[in-house]
Design an enzyme around this catalytic site. Structure first.
Site, short mmCIF file in Angstrom:
data_model
loop_
_atom_site.label_atom_id
_atom_site.label_comp_id
_atom_site.label_asym_id
_atom_site.label_seq_id
_atom_site.Cartn_x
_atom_site.Cartn_y
_atom_site.Cartn_z
N ASN A 62 0.99 -1.43 0.16
CA ASN A 62 0.12 0.49 0.21
C ASN A 62 1.01 1.41 -0.08
OD1 ASN A 62 0.40 -0.64 3.32
ND2 ASN A 62 -0.93 0.62 3.07
N GLU A 64 0.46 5.13 0.86
CA GLU A 64 -0.29 6.54 1.04
C GLU A 64 -0.05 7.53 0.82
OE1 GLU A 64 -2.35 4.11 5.51
OE2 GLU A 64 -0.59 5.36 5.46
N CYS A 73 -4.10 1.31 -2.68
CA CYS A 73 -3.94 -0.33 -1.77
C CYS A 73 -3.44 -0.97 -2.81
CB CYS A 73 -5.19 -1.22 -1.78
SG CYS A 73 -6.55 -0.57 -0.94
N GLU A 75 -2.98 -4.65 -3.35
CA GLU A 75 -3.95 -4.72 -4.27
C GLU A 75 -4.14 -4.77 -6.11
OE1 GLU A 75 -6.20 -6.17 -0.47
OE2 GLU A 75 -5.21 -4.43 -1.37
N CYS A 112 -10.86 -4.49 0.26
CA CYS A 112 -11.45 -3.22 -0.05
C CYS A 112 -12.54 -3.83 -0.78
CB CYS A 112 -10.98 -2.24 0.61
SG CYS A 112 -10.02 -1.34 -0.80
N CYS A 115 -10.98 -2.96 -3.87
CA CYS A 115 -9.72 -3.59 -4.61
C CYS A 115 -10.88 -4.94 -4.70
CB CYS A 115 -8.88 -4.29 -3.50
SG CYS A 115 -8.06 -3.15 -2.90
#
Length: 160
Positions: A62, A64, A73, A75, A112, A115
């Site tokens: 990930n 940020e 993310c 994925e 999530c 994803c």
């Protein structure tokens, strides 16, 4: 009253000894890359490893930024990279590993919603399921046979 629509969800809880050689390699690579996640705001690190049909394993984590929560993310970073660089190779399996930066234990997470929909897009593109593996704090692995197990009523043309 209308008809009832149900979708049965099945996840398999596997011990590490039940994983095949490539799945163990995916797990180890996801554990390595989770340490490199850029998560200065949440301190929640996620790493993912993807097995392509030619046997290659790609990894990502990930990412940020200060405009939280618009990070990316693990994925989606991974699947985007795979498609940009190897658009003809089918993704077969994805392993997801997560942990808080200062915690020695792993955290169980599933992809999530965004994803999940992204995984769905690649299943649709290639006409093939992607197996999804998620590490648990006990060192076991949850396995979903395909995205329908995590996103049963996904955003598709439901009339097709």
């Amino acid at each position: 009253m209308g008809k009832k629509i149900e979708h049965k969800v099945i996840l398999h809880l596997l011990e590490k000894s039940e994983l095949n050689e490539k799945e163990v390699e995916l797990l180890e690579k996801a554990k390595e890359v989770v340490k490199k996640a850029y998560a200065p705001y949440s301190n929640f690190c996620v790493g993912a490893a993807l097995l392509l049909e030619d046997g290659q394993i790609l990894t990502a984590n990930n990412q940020e930024n200060a405009s939280f929560p618009v990070g990316v993310c693990a994925e989606r970073t991974l699947l985007g990279y795979a498609n940009a660089n190897f658009p003809e190779l089918k993704p077969l399996k994805i392993m997801i590993v997560a942990k808080r930066r200062d915690d020695s234990n792993y955290a169980t997470v599933s992809p999530c919603g965004l994803c999940r929909q992204t995984i769905n897009e690649y299943e649709l593109k290639f006409g093939q399921a992607i197996e999804i593996f998620m590490l648990t704090p006990e060192g076991n692995v949850l396995k979903a046979e395909n995205i329908s197990q995590l996103l049963p009523f996904k955003f598709n043309d439901l009339n097709s």
